[in-house]
Design a protein around this motif. Structure first.
Motif, short mmCIF file in Angstrom:
data_model
loop_
_atom_site.label_atom_id
_atom_site.label_comp_id
_atom_site.label_asym_id
_atom_site.label_seq_id
_atom_site.Cartn_x
_atom_site.Cartn_y
_atom_site.Cartn_z
N ASP A 19 0.82 -1.21 0.00
CA ASP A 19 0.00 0.00 0.00
C ASP A 19 0.86 1.26 0.00
O ASP A 19 0.47 2.28 -0.57
N THR A 20 2.02 1.19 0.63
CA THR A 20 2.85 2.39 0.76
C THR A 20 4.12 2.34 -0.08
O THR A 20 4.84 3.33 -0.15
N CYS A 21 4.42 1.18 -0.71
CA CYS A 21 5.58 1.12 -1.60
C CYS A 21 5.31 1.99 -2.82
O CYS A 21 4.29 1.84 -3.49
N PRO A 214 -2.71 -3.87 -0.68
CA PRO A 214 -3.12 -2.46 -0.73
C PRO A 214 -4.46 -2.27 -0.02
O PRO A 214 -5.35 -3.12 -0.11
N ARG A 215 -4.59 -1.17 0.66
CA ARG A 215 -5.88 -0.83 1.27
C ARG A 215 -6.87 -0.44 0.17
O ARG A 215 -6.48 0.02 -0.90
N PRO A 216 -8.18 -0.62 0.43
CA PRO A 216 -9.18 -0.19 -0.55
C PRO A 216 -9.05 1.29 -0.83
O PRO A 216 -8.79 2.09 0.06
N ARG A 217 -9.18 1.65 -2.12
CA ARG A 217 -9.12 3.05 -2.52
C ARG A 217 -10.51 3.68 -2.42
O ARG A 217 -11.52 3.03 -2.74
N ARG A 218 -10.55 4.92 -1.98
CA ARG A 218 -11.83 5.64 -1.92
C ARG A 218 -12.20 6.12 -3.32
O ARG A 218 -11.34 6.57 -4.08
N THR A 219 -13.46 6.03 -3.63
CA THR A 219 -13.94 6.53 -4.91
C THR A 219 -14.87 7.71 -4.67
O THR A 219 -15.35 7.91 -3.55
#
Length: 247
Positions: A19-21, A214-219
């Motif tokens: 998620d942060t790489c 990766p964490r879920p992305r906000r839409t």
């Protein structure tokens, strides 16, 4: 063929947060710099400024585009995937070695290569399903990530510096190092909290390293996330990573 030691209680390894790489390659270059000398050195470069540069790298970072997924409402995104030795509990690279050059340490689970015994037959590289072995065409021997074993046990360094070079160099703190055999260690707690995954566990080699999905992305039309969405995204990332490695 080379025998494995009994399962180690201590399992040193890496936890990498996808998620942060950001794919900056700081881990790869820092690894190369540290390991160009000492226990793993030299790490050769052939034609570094030519059309077809080659050389030995213990860390490689691959970047891929993930398509949008309607089922989980996730937008398209770029995923950076650092790849190195996973220090498996039952590594195929060790058991296929005809000379004992590849071996696993009983005291901490680190997998290493004794270059004095290596005959460069490459059986270990063919056996490793993760593509983590590196062959030096200059020296005629196999090389691999050592978890900077000459650094993490170096009592001449301050304790805070006794970490693999890749972990220290990461500008986003995407890489973590510790004992994954201890359920109370910081890395084990992080894996439990974020649902860390092992790569291709169905093969049975029991990789020690873990990847945090990766964490879920906000839409725009759905700015909320929940546990089910996070689990779906994690499973999607794991399936995708496994598919890439099987190519």
């Amino acid at each position: 063929m080379t025998a494995l030691p009994p399962p180690s209680k201590k399992k040193l390894g890496l936890v990498i947060d996808l998620d942060t790489c950001v794919g900056c390659h700081a881990c790869a270059t820092s690894c190369k710099e540290w390991n160009a000398g000492g226990i793993a050195g030299p790490l050769t470069d052939e034609r570094p400024y030519g059309k077809d540069p080659q050389g030995v790298w213990f860390n490689r970072v691959h970047s891929y585009e993930l398509e949008a997924d309607a089922a989980t409402k996730q937008p398209a995104q770029t995923l950076h995937f650092p790849r190195s030795c996973l220090h498996c509990e039952t590594p195929a690279c060790v058991t296929v070695c005809p000379t004992g050059a590849s071996y696993k340490r009983a005291e901490d689970g680190i997998v290493l290569v004794d270059e004095d015994k290596c005959i460069g037959c490459k059986l270990c590289s063919w056996a490793c399903p993760y593509g983590a072995r590196e062959y030096s065409h200059v020296e005629g021997v196999m090389k691999k990530c050592t978890l900077c074993v000459d650094r993490i046990y170096n009592d001449k360094l301050d304790e805070i510096d006794r970490q693999p070079a890749c972990v220290q160099a990461c500008p986003t703190r995407a890489r973590h190092f510790g004992d994954l055999g201890d359920p109370d260690s910081d890395v084990s707690k992080l894996v439990a909290e974020r649902g860390g995954v092992a790569l291709m566990p169905e093969l049975g080699y029991q990789p020690v390293n873990r990847y945090l999905p990766p964490r879920p992305r906000r839409t725009g039309d759905d700015a909320t996330t929940d546990d089910a969405s996070q689990a779906d995204t994690g499973n999607l990332a794991q399936r995708w990573l496994n598919r890439i490695l099987k190519r």
